[in-house]
Design a protein around this motif. Structure first.
Motif, PDB file in Angstrom:
ATOM      1  N   ARG A 292      -8.576 -18.333  14.096  1.00 22.19           N
ATOM      2  CA  ARG A 292      -7.657 -17.438  13.387  1.00 22.19           C
ATOM      3  C   ARG A 292      -7.952 -17.474  11.894  1.00 22.19           C
ATOM      4  N   PRO A 293      -7.876 -16.314  11.221  1.00 22.94           N
ATOM      5  CA  PRO A 293      -8.189 -16.289   9.789  1.00 22.94           C
ATOM      6  C   PRO A 293      -7.090 -16.926   8.958  1.00 22.94           C
ATOM      7  N   LEU A 294      -7.489 -17.609   7.908  1.00 23.89           N
ATOM      8  CA  LEU A 294      -6.573 -18.214   6.940  1.00 23.89           C
ATOM      9  C   LEU A 294      -6.999 -17.777   5.547  1.00 23.89           C
ATOM     10  N   ASP A 318      -2.617 -20.240   1.832  1.00 19.92           N
ATOM     11  CA  ASP A 318      -1.828 -19.175   1.203  1.00 19.92           C
ATOM     12  C   ASP A 318      -1.560 -18.027   2.172  1.00 19.92           C
ATOM     13  N   SER A 319      -1.799 -18.265   3.459  1.00 22.50           N
ATOM     14  CA  SER A 319      -1.683 -17.173   4.429  1.00 22.50           C
ATOM     15  C   SER A 319      -0.261 -16.652   4.531  1.00 22.50           C
ATOM     16  N   SER A 320       0.724 -17.556   4.610  1.00 16.51           N
ATOM     17  CA  SER A 320       2.115 -17.097   4.760  1.00 16.51           C
ATOM     18  C   SER A 320       2.577 -16.345   3.524  1.00 16.51           C
ATOM     19  N   ARG A 321       2.193 -16.839   2.338  1.00 20.15           N
ATOM     20  CA  ARG A 321       2.568 -16.121   1.123  1.00 20.15           C
ATOM     21  C   ARG A 321       1.907 -14.750   1.086  1.00 20.15           C
ATOM     22  N   GLN A 322       0.640 -14.691   1.513  1.00 18.93           N
ATOM     23  CA  GLN A 322      -0.052 -13.414   1.511  1.00 18.93           C
ATOM     24  C   GLN A 322       0.575 -12.449   2.508  1.00 18.93           C
ATOM     25  N   ALA A 324       3.682 -12.476   3.315  1.00 17.69           N
ATOM     26  CA  ALA A 324       4.929 -12.021   2.684  1.00 17.69           C
ATOM     27  C   ALA A 324       4.650 -10.969   1.623  1.00 17.69           C
ATOM     28  N   VAL A 325       3.575 -11.174   0.837  1.00 19.81           N
ATOM     29  CA  VAL A 325       3.200 -10.182  -0.179  1.00 19.81           C
ATOM     30  C   VAL A 325       2.830  -8.864   0.484  1.00 19.81           C
ATOM     31  N   ASP A 326       2.063  -8.962   1.591  1.00 16.78           N
ATOM     32  CA  ASP A 326       1.685  -7.732   2.308  1.00 16.78           C
ATOM     33  C   ASP A 326       2.922  -7.022   2.849  1.00 16.78           C
ATOM     34  N   ALA A 327       3.882  -7.828   3.349  1.00 20.05           N
ATOM     35  CA  ALA A 327       5.110  -7.223   3.876  1.00 20.05           C
ATOM     36  C   ALA A 327       5.903  -6.546   2.762  1.00 20.05           C
ATOM     37  N   LEU A 328       5.980  -7.227   1.597  1.00 20.88           N
ATOM     38  CA  LEU A 328       6.685  -6.624   0.462  1.00 20.88           C
ATOM     39  C   LEU A 328       5.968  -5.380  -0.030  1.00 20.88           C
ATOM     40  N   ARG A 329       4.635  -5.457  -0.029  1.00 19.58           N
ATOM     41  CA  ARG A 329       3.866  -4.282  -0.458  1.00 19.58           C
ATOM     42  C   ARG A 329       4.084  -3.130   0.510  1.00 19.58           C
ATOM     43  N   ARG A 330       4.080  -3.462   1.800  1.00 24.48           N
ATOM     44  CA  ARG A 330       4.323  -2.398   2.778  1.00 24.48           C
ATOM     45  C   ARG A 330       5.733  -1.827   2.606  1.00 24.48           C
ATOM     46  N   GLN A 331       6.694  -2.729   2.367  1.00 19.66           N
ATOM     47  CA  GLN A 331       8.062  -2.267   2.165  1.00 19.66           C
ATOM     48  C   GLN A 331       8.160  -1.389   0.926  1.00 19.66           C
ATOM     49  N   ALA A 332       7.391  -1.755  -0.107  1.00 22.06           N
ATOM     50  CA  ALA A 332       7.427  -0.975  -1.347  1.00 22.06           C
ATOM     51  C   ALA A 332       6.728   0.368  -1.189  1.00 22.06           C
ATOM     52  N   LEU A 333       5.772   0.450  -0.269  1.00 16.27           N
ATOM     53  CA  LEU A 333       4.964   1.661  -0.153  1.00 16.27           C
ATOM     54  C   LEU A 333       5.241   2.453   1.112  1.00 16.27           C
ATOM     55  N   HIS A 334       6.172   1.993   1.960  1.00 16.36           N
ATOM     56  CA  HIS A 334       6.465   2.701   3.194  1.00 16.36           C
ATOM     57  C   HIS A 334       7.967   2.953   3.325  1.00 16.36           C
ATOM     58  N   ASP A 335       8.263   4.037   3.979  1.00 15.72           N
ATOM     59  CA  ASP A 335       9.643   4.417   4.236  1.00 15.72           C
ATOM     60  C   ASP A 335      10.125   3.717   5.503  1.00 15.72           C
ATOM     61  N   GLU A 336      11.246   3.001   5.409  1.00 13.58           N
ATOM     62  CA  GLU A 336      11.708   2.218   6.553  1.00 13.58           C
ATOM     63  C   GLU A 336      12.159   3.098   7.713  1.00 13.58           C
ATOM     64  N   LEU A 337      12.731   4.243   7.426  1.00 13.15           N
ATOM     65  CA  LEU A 337      13.265   5.086   8.502  1.00 13.15           C
ATOM     66  C   LEU A 337      12.153   5.712   9.336  1.00 13.15           C
ATOM     67  N   THR A 338      11.190   6.349   8.677  1.00 11.43           N
ATOM     68  CA  THR A 338      10.160   7.100   9.410  1.00 11.43           C
ATOM     69  C   THR A 338       8.849   6.338   9.535  1.00 11.43           C
ATOM     70  N   ASP A 339       8.724   5.195   8.845  1.00 10.41           N
ATOM     71  CA  ASP A 339       7.488   4.409   8.801  1.00 10.41           C
ATOM     72  C   ASP A 339       6.339   5.195   8.175  1.00 10.41           C
ATOM     73  N   LEU A 340       6.666   6.214   7.403  1.00  8.32           N
ATOM     74  CA  LEU A 340       5.645   6.958   6.665  1.00  8.32           C
ATOM     75  C   LEU A 340       5.438   6.316   5.295  1.00  8.32           C
ATOM     76  N   PRO A 341       4.282   6.538   4.669  1.00 11.68           N
ATOM     77  CA  PRO A 341       4.154   6.148   3.261  1.00 11.68           C
ATOM     78  C   PRO A 341       5.234   6.849   2.433  1.00 11.68           C
TER      79      PRO A 341
END
Length: 770
Positions: A292-294, A318-322, A324-341
């Protein structure tokens, strides 16, 4: 005997040198240095004292030799005590010790010049006290080895103290032999004690750092030739090694480093081995034992391990932090309702695509029509489900080069890369509109929705993301003004219209405060006689430096921003002030009609303020006529009707404007407390056509039955005027009879009309002929 003294002095110097060499190995232990110098000075003192005392003849030279020997012996005792203090973790107070040393030397010099034996007894006593002080310091809270050394210091104190008593010159064989044995034994004890303590301290430090490494949350790995020679538990846990297992892959690089990163890992390892000052920070992907990648962040440095160079790697997973950062980035760049950017993604992508010389592309802004009605009627849950269904259908059917994003609420954005010509954009727009022809099954119901689309092209419609979005939005809002689903390209004129609307909205507040508005008065005439019977006040905005602004631009802006109430209050203030001026000048006035927005009736205090204004200026209430449009009266009947009743009861005239453009019912007309009904110009313009005439005649019959004045608006020709009079209209208004006039011109017309009326009223009535 001299030979024995020389051997004793030489041994003391040798032991002192040995202690200094031991101190050189680890300079943390200062007491070893003090004891080394103490033993060297003791050897020098013995050589200068008893050995040379009988060689040098009496005189100044012997006095100097005695002084130097005494200084060496006293300094030896001082450093010996300093070493004992330091051994116990304490510091000798040199500010007190050095004056005491100087006093001792002075006493010895004085005694030596008068009585050598007294000086000898004093010196032996001082040296014995020094040894006893050292013995006390080592005995107190000391271990067994330390107490044995303490006994050695006591034995040496006894030798020093007994020497003058065994032989007046302190040259007794017993003293020399016992001194040699005690000093040799004590020297060896000090060396062993120092070595043992150094080893204990080293062992303690090793255990301490070993515990730190074993309990560290950071992985510590020592590599030699790509083989792990040490790895702490944190490192083994990071890479998934079994707890307690010492197994490792034969080739660590091939096992834990992705193939594309192996050369970089080998190169860094060689750099760390070859450069003792190396400190290499790195961040890279590694694999655990399960493949598994780390994401590992590490610091590589040089380390000597078992006499050979090695690479010390300090690392963290740093995998878990990354993630979390990816999740925050996705949350910042994606719409939660439609899952669109989302909008952030669109703005970032536009920023990347709008550099100088970038290839052309298109942007389509899409907005669902009347979506708010779904939320209000069926609830937000159904509205959300509908938005998800629309997003899903568009995503599945749009071509791959079309990137769909959700800007917010019911607005979407399509980024069409590689397509810059209007023909292909129009094809895609038609495809999008066609996709919504099929209803959506949402929450057990079938819902039809439509879209309005606006397109902007890069680079001709905007050179950056913000301007392109504005252009696409302007085109979309213009498309919304068309009936049904529609699509428009951006046109530069839209920018001017949008800016004009924005400019009007932003400047209205200041304009109202500074009273930049004025009224013009369009006359109304009595049908048949064509006599002046009143005016309609029309608001105008004279912007300083920009000229006149059309009411079609600023009145809707005032209603959108809620400033229509303040503007309406200003218009009423100007109109009533003008009525007061005409009344003062002419003695009477004709009614002036003022348009009132339905939003003004939202204020429960509107009627009270209007009546108070009329009373304040001592105006008859029937001098003012309040006009409200048919559509506004019907759409806001609950708010408008009570206040109209109150105004009518107080004598204020009320009229229904633009009749024929809305959906008035006979019941509504009967219930409205109006005195006048104004026919919209759309009813007057076709006159004297038969169908138009029939409609106007029927309306006039209705108005007469309700005892209303009937005003024909928009009379442009004499033919229209005569037709309106013949069909039953009681008042005429339009450019054919009179254009809007300034207050001064309207005053002149009023004066003339009142003069004619006065003359007519004063003419004698002719009696009927018989």
């Amino acid at each position: 005997m001299t030979l024995l003294l020389l051997i004793s002095a030489g041994l003391n110097v040798m032991f002192g040198i040995a202690l200094l060499l031991l101190w050189q190995q680890d300079r943390r232990f200062a007491y070893v240095r003090w004891w080394g110098f103490s033993w060297i000075l003791l050897g020098c003192g013995l050589s200068l004292g008893p050995v040379l005392h009988g060689v040098i003849a009496a005189g100044p030279a012997q006095d100097i030799q005695s002084l130097l020997a005494s200084m060496a012996l006293m300094a030896s005792q001082l450093l010996q005590v300093a070493g004992a203090f330091d051994y116990r973790g304490r510091t000798l107070r040199w500010g007190r010790a050095l004056p005491l040393f100087a006093t001792t030397m002075l006493v010895l010099a004085v005694l030596g010049s008068r009585d050598f034996r007294s000086a000898l007894l004093f010196g032996a006593t001082v040296m014995a006290l020094g040894c006893m002080t050292s013995a006390f310091l080592l005995w107190r809270r000391g271990r067994r080895s330390e107490r044995w050394v303490s006994l050695g210091f006591l034995a040496l104190a006894l030798v020093h103290f007994s020497a003058p008593w065994l032989e007046p010159q302190a040259r007794s064989m017993i003293t020399y032999v016992s001194g040699l044995l005690v000093q040799t034994t004590l020297s060896l004890g000090l060396i062993l004690l120092s070595v043992a303590r150094a080893h204990a301290e080293t062992r303690r430090q090793t255990e301490r750092f070993s515990k730190l490494a074993e309990h560290s949350l950071q992985g510590l790995v020592v590599l030699q030739n790509h083989q792990v020679v040490y790895a702490n538990p944190a490192a083994r846990d990071i890479f998934g090694f079994a707890p307690g297992s010492s197994e490792q892959p034969e080739d660590l690089v091939n096992a834990l480093v992705p193939q594309e990163l192996r050369n970089a890992a080998r190169e860094r390892h060689q750099r760390a081995l070859s450069n003792p000052e190396a400190r290499i920070e790195w961040e890279a992907t590694r694999l655990d034992m399960q493949g598994r990648p780390l994401l590992i962040r590490g610091l590589s440095s040089h380390l000597e391990w078992d006499g050979a160079p090695a690479e010390l790697m300090v690392m963290v997973d740093d995998s878990s932090r990354q993630r979390a950062v990816d999740a925050l980035r996705r949350q910042a760049l994606h719409d939660e309702l439609t899952d669109l950017p989302n909008r952030n993604f669109a703005l970032e992508r536009l920023r990347e695509m709008t550099y100088l010389g970038a290839p052309p592309f298109a942007l389509i802004s899409a907005d669902l029509d009347r979506f708010q009605l779904v939320n209000e009627s069926l609830g937000h849950a159904v509205g959300d489900a509908l938005l998800k269904a629309v997003a899903r259908r568009l995503c599945n059917r749009l071509p791959p080069q079309a990137q769909l994003t959700r800007l917010g609420e019911d607005q979407f954005l399509v980024l069409l890369e590689g397509e810059a010509d209007s023909a292909s954009v129009q094809v895609l727009a038609k495809q999008m509109l066609a996709l919504l022809d099929t209803p959506f099954a949402v929450e057990g119901a079938e819902l039809f929705v439509h879209m309005s689309l606006g397109a902007a092209l890069f680079p001709q419609d905007g050179g950056d993301g913000a301007s392109l979005l504005r252009a696409a939005d302007s085109a979309m809002h213009r498309a919304k003004g068309s009936a049904g689903a529609s699509f428009m390209f951006f046109d530069i004129a839209m920018n001017g219209a949008s800016r004009a609307r924005l400019d009007a909205e932003q400047s209205l507040g200041k304009a109202i405060t500074e009273r930049e508005f004025l009224l013009e008065y369009q006359p109304k005439f009595r049908a048949g006689s064509r006599q002046l019977c009143g005016f309609e006040a029309l608001v105008r905005w004279e912007r300083p430096g920009k000229g006149r602004v059309s009411p079609a631009d600023f009145v809707p802006a005032a209603e959108r921003t809620g400033q229509i109430k303040a503007l309406g209050e200003l218009i009423l203030d100007i109109a009533t002030a003008q009525l007061r001026a005409w009344l003062d000048a002419e003695g009477q006035v004709l009614p002036v009609a003022v348009n009132v927005s339905p939003l003004q009736f939202d204020d429960a205090g509107f009627t009270s303020r209007l009546l108070a204004l009329l009373d304040e200026r001592h105006l008859p209430h029937d001098a003012l006529e309040v006009e409200i449009t048919e559509t506004a009266a019907i759409g806001h009947v609950d708010r408008v009707l009570p206040q109209l009743h109150r105004l009518r009861k107080a004598g204020v005239l009320c009229s229904l404007d633009d009749f024929g453009t809305g959906q008035s019912s006979l019941t509504m007309l009967r219930n409205l407390p109006i005195s006048t009904m104004k026919l919209d110009r759309s009813m007057i313009d076709p006159l004297p056509e038969a169908q138009a005439s029939a409609v106007v005649r029927a309306t006039c019959v209705l108005g007469h039955s309700l005892q209303l004045e009937i005003v024909a608006e928009g009379v442009e020709t004499e033919v229209q005027a005569q037709a309106a009079e013949a069909l039953g209209c009681t008042q005429l208004q339009g450019y054919h009879l009179g254009r809007p006039l300034s207050a001064a011109a309207a005053g002149v017309l009023l004066a003339a009309a009142l003069g004619v009326q006065l003359r007519t009223d004063s003419m004698p009535t002719q009696p009927p002929s018989v």
